[in-house]
Design a protein around this motif. Structure first.
Motif, PDB file in Angstrom:
ATOM      1  N   CYS A   1       0.132   4.058  -2.971  1.00 50.64           N
ATOM      2  CA  CYS A   1       0.001   5.235  -2.165  1.00 50.64           C
ATOM      3  C   CYS A   1       0.900   6.419  -2.899  1.00 50.64           C
TER       4      CYS A   1
ATOM      5  N   ILE B   1      -6.100   7.285   2.668  1.00 43.83           N
ATOM      6  CA  ILE B   1      -5.998   5.790   2.608  1.00 43.83           C
ATOM      7  C   ILE B   1      -6.690   5.067   3.539  1.00 43.83           C
TER       8      ILE B   1
ATOM      9  N   MET C   1       0.671  -1.281  -0.092  1.00 40.61           N
ATOM     10  CA  MET C   1       0.076   0.011  -0.202  1.00 40.61           C
ATOM     11  C   MET C   1       0.932   1.283   0.148  1.00 40.61           C
TER      12      MET C   1
END
Length: 268
Positions: free
Chosen positions: A81, A95, A77
């Motif tokens: 991101c 997020i 992630m």
């Protein structure tokens, strides 16, 4: 308010969902990280070109979700991101890491230069389809301060979807909203019973009357019911923006553009 500094005076702000493909180590994980990152950035570009006000990156395809995610999810992630942040350098970005990985989301937000996180289980315990979820506000805010991420805002789900709230049946939406405000949430999120199910408009009014922090709608907003939610500070839209109106599809540029066109008309 910090929310206004982030989104300006547009109301409601429209926040699109980037549902990252299933990550390595999860039951549906088949793609390399590079492919997942590329697709996430392509979807972010579609949103940006349509004039979206903000985005949330989420690991929605990691079904079934676990209350104990591995470090590989946090690492993946972060890569996704960071790439989306480069693609959308000026958009407010957030997020959410399912399920209830709120500290991990805060760490990713700090490392990737994101602006906010969406949290589950901020106040009061409930039973989710992943198991029992306990309140995290005290630990999460201490962790945020510990890592120097106090600029990262927290938008907290209350009475969230895919959950049973029998444990707190005697606590109303307004009381839950007040508790989240008292525990220093930067905003609260209202949802329907499940992904794609619209939120109760009476609950929106109840929450707005109860607190001074922003109230966001977190599920079920469509082109057809958009006008019902113009009193919210922001609308988090996922399913409607996807092919066929289902969360598992890819982002459909035509749907996003139609939605944003109507939003601009309502604002005018």
């Amino acid at each position: 308010m910090k929310f206004l500094q982030l989104f300006g005076k547009v109301k409601p702000a429209i926040i699109g969902m980037v549902h990252a493909r299933a990550l390595p180590g999860t039951p549906g994980g088949r793609l390399p990280i590079s492919s997942i990152v590329e697709e996430a950035c392509l979807e972010a570009e579609i949103y940006k070109d349509a004039g979206i006000d903000g985005l949330i990156v989420e690991n929605m395809h990691d079904v079934p979700y676990s209350l104990c995610i591995g470090p590989e999810v946090t690492a993946a992630m972060t890569a996704i991101c960071a790439a989306v942040r480069q693609t959308c350098s000026r958009l407010p970005l957030g997020i959410q890491i399912l399920s209830c990985a709120n500290q991990q989301a805060m760490a990713v937000a700090l490392a990737s230069g994101l602006d906010f996180i969406r949290t589950e289980g901020f106040v009061f315990s409930h039973v989710a389809d992943e198991g029992i979820v306990n309140a995290c506000a005290g630990d999460l805010l201490r962790y945020r301060r510990q890592i120097g991420a106090e600029h990262v805002q927290i938008f907290a789900d209350i009475k969230k979807k895919h959950s049973a709230h029998a444990l707190t049946a005697d606590v109303s939406v307004s009381e839950t909203a007040k508790a989240a405000e008292f525990f220093l949430a930067d905003g609260i999120v209202l949802t329907g019973a499940a992904t794609g199910i619209q939120a109760n408009t009476e609950e929106l009014k109840e929450a707005r009357d109860a607190v001074r922090i922003p109230v966001l709608i977190g599920s079920g907003v469509t082109l057809e019911n958009l006008e019902d939610y113009v009193d919210a500070n922001a609308l988090i839209v996922g399913s409607y923006f996807k092919e066929g109106g289902h969360w598992s599809g890819r982002v459909d540029p035509e749907r996003v553009n139609m939605f944003m066109d109507k939003t601009k008309q309502l604002r005018a």
